[in-house]
Design an enzyme around this catalytic site. Structure first.
Site, short mmCIF file in Angstrom:
data_model
loop_
_atom_site.label_atom_id
_atom_site.label_comp_id
_atom_site.label_asym_id
_atom_site.label_seq_id
_atom_site.Cartn_x
_atom_site.Cartn_y
_atom_site.Cartn_z
N LYS A 1 -5.05 12.30 -8.77
CA LYS A 1 -4.02 12.32 -7.58
C LYS A 1 -4.81 13.56 -6.71
O LYS A 1 -5.58 14.17 -6.94
CB LYS A 1 -2.62 12.70 -7.98
CG LYS A 1 -1.99 11.71 -8.70
CD LYS A 1 -1.87 10.15 -8.00
CE LYS A 1 -1.20 9.12 -8.52
NZ LYS A 1 -0.62 8.93 -9.89
C1 LIG Z 1 0.39 7.93 -10.76
C2 LIG Z 1 1.71 7.53 -10.24
C3 LIG Z 1 3.06 7.78 -11.07
C4 LIG Z 1 2.95 8.53 -12.18
O1 LIG Z 1 2.38 9.63 -12.10
P1 LIG Z 1 2.29 10.57 -13.16
O2 LIG Z 1 2.27 11.96 -12.78
O3 LIG Z 1 1.07 10.09 -13.95
O4 LIG Z 1 3.44 10.46 -14.26
C5 LIG Z 1 4.14 7.19 -10.45
N1 LIG Z 1 3.98 6.27 -9.16
C6 LIG Z 1 2.98 6.09 -8.58
C7 LIG Z 1 2.87 5.31 -7.64
C8 LIG Z 1 1.71 6.64 -9.08
O5 LIG Z 1 0.56 6.21 -8.51
#
Ligand SMILES: *Cc1c(COP(=O)(O)O)cnc(C)c1O
Length: 407
Positions: free
Chosen positions: A194
């Protein structure tokens, strides 16, 4: 390697961890306080200020953040929650986890939930809407908030891609300075790929103190720490479990990373925006591709650059396009495989009320290109050159043009 380049591979994603993060982690390790503590409290405070929300709770993933928000809102079996089919599985898994029924609404031209489709799917069992800001492009929130107010629905934003995104002049998480123009909770992700990372981690923000307290208790086994105060005569060892909770807290080691990532986020967004602009300029004159929509309602944080192929103009499909990029040493990804395509969801997602033709039609056209602050000019150029070259070779019109010229 079956590539056609000897140049180093350009990964789809690369973290930007600096000496500041490393030093803070080492300091944390030396401090002796490793789990949730002073650095997490500081990270929560600075994050809340950054997104313009009064309260923030650090958790160990965005999945945890979504789950806590839905639990704290009291969602349960029989409730319907409307969300987008073009999202990561965690969005629907958390809805299913609280026992509620996900209902998929279709996307609009921006790739985000279409408020008209949401409205059409509201029933007397609908309790909440979970919009996702795909790739860092803000959803059109105002119509969703209006729908929520009219139908008494809760709104939980999946802002996994949206740290640094603005909606109508305010960061995602702040809402708008008008009655009812904000969500009940906003969930962010700090997963490794992210645009702000702690390796694993997340945050949930809210404007409601009661909501914060419920989520905080649920994030630590359902333990009510205030029992320490209420039964002070018993000493520090006493606590009460007041709800059946989870183990979702973020450690100080992770918060140490997050603190410094957050301070660099504005610069990260600037660099991502610059690369996205270079991409869009390089592809603007190619009819075989469609550049991702610009933000018309605020600031795109450009977590992802989701290129759309006009596959009817190409002699290859998206999967072959991905393979051609890989052969040229370029990593890509696809955001996302629509929810109805996963075997685990087939039973409910295949029902007519979840029919999302626009999302299903977009899926075979999308490919996410590498985009991160540490990308070098030469790397960006290699990506634009590769896309242009692949398209030139796979152009449908070329064959037709040749045929026409010969006749
Ligand atoms: C990555 C992601 C998540 C989950 O995030 P985590 O921190 O890995 O639990 C949820 N929603 C979307 C749209 C994502 O891209």
């Amino acid at each position: 390697m079956s590539g056609i380049t000897s140049e180093p591979f350009i990964p789809f994603s690369r973290t930007s961890i600096g000496e500041e993060e490393i030093r803070e982690v080492v300091d944390t390790l030396r401090s002796g306080w490793l789990t949730t503590g002073p650095r997490t409290a500081k990270f929560e405070a600075e994050f809340a200020a950054y997104v313009g929300a009064p309260h923030a709770l650090a958790v160990n993933s965005c999945t945890a953040a979504l789950h806590l928000a839905l639990r704290a809102l009291g969602l349960k079996s029989g409730d319907e929650v409307i969300t987008t089919p073009l999202t990561f599985c965690a969005t629907v898994n958390t809805i299913l986890e609280v026992g509620a029924t996900p209902v998929l609404a279709d996307i609009g031209g921006d790739g985000n939930l279409d408020p008209k489709s949401v409205e059409a799917r509201i029933t007397d069992r609908t309790r909440a809407v979970v919009p996702v800001h795909l790739g860092g492009l803000a959803c059109e929130m105002e119509p969703l908030w209006r729908l929520a107010a009219r139908h008494g629905l809760k709104v939980v934003e999946d802002a996994a891609h949206a740290v640094g995104t603005h909606y109508r002049g305010f960061p995602i998480g702040a809402g708008l300075p008008a009655e009812g123009m904000r969500s009940d909770a906003v969930a962010y992700s700090f997963y490794a790929t992210k645009n702000l990372t702690t390796g694993e981690g997340g945050m949930v923000t809210t404007h409601d103190q009661g909501m914060l307290e419920k989520m905080r208790v649920l994030s630590l086994h359902g333990i009510d720490k205030d029992a320490w105060n209420r039964y002070a005569e018993k000493g520090k060892w006493f606590y009460e479990v007041v709800d059946v909770g989870y183990k979702y807290n973020l450690s100080d080691i992770q918060s140490a990373i997050g603190l410094h990532q957050l301070r660099k986020q504005e610069e990260f967004v600037r660099r991502r925006t610059r690369i996205a602009q270079i991409y869009s300029r390089a592809f603007a004159d190619i009819e075989e591709v469609e550049v991702p929509p610009q933000a018309t309602n605020g600031r795109h944080c450009w977590h992802l650059y989701i290129l759309r192929l006009n596959t009817h103009r190409l002699t290859m499909n998206r999967d072959e396009f991905v393979e051609e990029l890989r052969r040229r040493g370029i990593g890509t990804s696809v955001h996302f495989i629509p929810i109805p395509m996963h075997p685990a969801y087939k039973e409910w997602a295949g029902l007519p009320q979840n029919h999302c033709p626009r999302a299903m039609a977009l899926y075979p056209r999308i490919v996410s290109l590498p985009l991160y602050p540490s990308m070098m000019e030469r790397e960006v150029e290699r990506v634009t050159d590769a896309v242009r070259e692949i398209v030139r070779r796979a152009r449908r019109g070329r064959a037709r043009y040749r045929g026409a010229a010969a006749s």
